[in-house]
Design a protein around this motif. Structure first.
Motif, PDB file in Angstrom:
ATOM      1  N   VAL A   1     -25.641 -21.792 -15.823  1.00  9.34           N
ATOM      2  CA  VAL A   1     -24.661 -21.920 -16.905  1.00  9.34           C
ATOM      3  C   VAL A   1     -25.343 -22.166 -18.242  1.00  9.34           C
ATOM      4  O   VAL A   1     -25.030 -21.509 -19.250  1.00  9.34           O
TER       5      VAL A   1
ATOM      6  N   VAL B   1     -25.301 -19.703 -21.495  1.00  9.52           N
ATOM      7  CA  VAL B   1     -24.778 -20.140 -22.790  1.00  9.52           C
ATOM      8  C   VAL B   1     -25.824 -19.954 -23.883  1.00  9.52           C
ATOM      9  O   VAL B   1     -25.515 -19.501 -24.998  1.00  9.52           O
TER      10      VAL B   1
ATOM     11  N   THR C   1     -16.593 -23.400 -20.467  1.00 11.53           N
ATOM     12  CA  THR C   1     -17.813 -23.569 -19.684  1.00 11.53           C
ATOM     13  C   THR C   1     -17.825 -24.918 -18.977  1.00 11.53           C
ATOM     14  O   THR C   1     -18.214 -25.021 -17.808  1.00 11.53           O
TER      15      THR C   1
END
Length: 395
Positions: free
Chosen positions: A172, A176, A318
């Motif tokens: 993740v 990002v 997120t």
């Protein structure tokens, strides 16, 4: 101290911290915490786990591994009361005092142990369900990231289950950064610097918030964290005395509550990494793993601010994806326990539905009403049973 002890402690600390710190940040933000207060909450929790865990491990000569209450954080993050951060701190204080009283009065501990597992698990499942649903709702806004994370999580759970959440977190954060979606996380660093910070907030005692958050926080911490933590230690061949453990963690929670620590308690999953022969071959010397684990959290407390800044800079969707994935395992366990006793399934479903509804009555949140529903149904059922021929209450 053998290298295996250091590595076990480091892995346990990274798994416990990295897998669920996003939920701690989300909970503090949902309760109205400022960036400084959010950073303080994470610092205080890490500090409490380090100091209290180190003292217990050294004093009891067993690897006592502490954690923050992940189910408790989920409960707080799901709150819709909008009561203010000071009132939330008051609920933390109340929950810590209840844990201390439980440690002081053995009869209360026996009474708490009689709480039907199905009802407690159903309340927890009702709290966790919205977060897991949010994971799949995030496909509407970011299907690519949500899909990749879910696939990575499933594969990692099959191959390296212990590291699954850490792998998801790395994927993740990498995604990002590559997409340049990281928000202005530097603000908190500019204000607080690189090191952890402790910022006290005056508790505000609101009876509705104490009932809505404090009581369920105490119960979910007891049933979902402390009791499984004792089971893990017993399974490893240790017999931890309940009173010093509950008193030490309760006092640590009470002292650090004004700084944002919702609960310091026994770990369950990460404790399994530190209590077996892989961590140390000698059970009599395995307590040093608890000391190493405490040292790891002391370092995390020292550098908690940049870690908090990272998570506060992540997009909201997120954070929802990370949190939802992290809570899939606890939701699975809660649902399993909820349906484990056939005779209690109906009351468990009612408790689950009332909690998951998010209803707020009389200023009190749904977690309390879920428990109240479960206990009410059990009470009615027990009363009717006594009235039947041959029942205990027949006159």
């Amino acid at each position: 101290m053998p290298f295996s002890s250091l590595s076990a402690a480091l892995i346990a600390a990274l798994v416990g911290f990295g897998g669920t710190v996003a939920l701690i940040v989300q909970a503090a933000q949902a309760l109205g915490g400022t960036p400084e207060q959010v950073a303080s909450a994470v610092t205080a929790l890490c500090l409490g786990m380090s100091v209290a865990g180190g003292l217990l491990s050294a004093g009891l000569r067993m690897p006592v591994v502490l954690a923050w209450s992940t189910p408790g954080a989920a409960l707080l993050a799901a709150s819709t009361l909008q009561a203010g951060y000071g009132a939330a701190i008051g609920a933390y204080v109340a929950a810590a005092l209840m844990m201390i009283v439980l440690g002081l009065v053995p009869a209360l501990g026996r009474l708490a142990a009689r709480i039907p597992a199905a009802v407690a698990a159903a309340m927890l499942a009702g709290v966790l369900l919205p977060f897991c649903l949010a994971l799949f709702r995030s496909f509407q806004s970011d299907a690519v990231l949500a899909g990749v994370v879910l696939v990575v999580f499933v594969i990692a759970r099959q191959r390296v289950p212990i590291y699954a959440l850490l792998i998801v977190l790395a994927v993740v954060v990498g995604a990002v950064v590559l997409r340049d979606d990281l928000g202005p996380a530097g603000g908190i660093l500019a204000q607080q610097g690189v090191f952890g910070v402790l910022h006290a907030t005056t508790p505000v005692f609101d009876w509705a918030v104490v009932i809505s958050l404090g009581v369920p926080l105490f119960l979910v911490t007891l049933v979902s964290q402390n009791l499984p933590g004792f089971v893990v230690l017993n399974a490893a061949g240790y017999r931890p005395p309940t009173r010093p453990v509950l008193l030490t963690t309760g006092v640590a929670s009470l002292v650090l509550a004004p700084f944002g620590a919702m609960a310091v308690n026994l770990a369950a999953i990460t404790a399994a990494l530190c209590t077996g022969p892989d961590a140390h071959p000698d059970p009599e010397r395995r307590w040093v793993v608890g000391i190493a684990y405490a040292g790891c959290y002391a370092v995390l407390a020292l550098f908690s601010t940049p870690l908090v800044a990272l998570f506060m800079g992540l997009p909201r969707d997120t954070i929802l994806i990370i949190t939802g994935v992290a809570l899939l395992g606890p939701l699975t366990n809660a649902l399993g326990a909820m349906f484990s006793v056939p005779d209690d399934r109906e009351v468990a479903v009612m408790t689950f539905a009332a909690t998951a509804s998010g209803v707020v009555l009389l200023g009190i949140g749904s977690a309390f009403w879920g428990l109240a529903t479960g206990f009410l149904v059990l009470g009615v059922r027990a009363g009717l049973a006594r009235l039947r021929p041959g029942g205990a209450g027949r006159t």
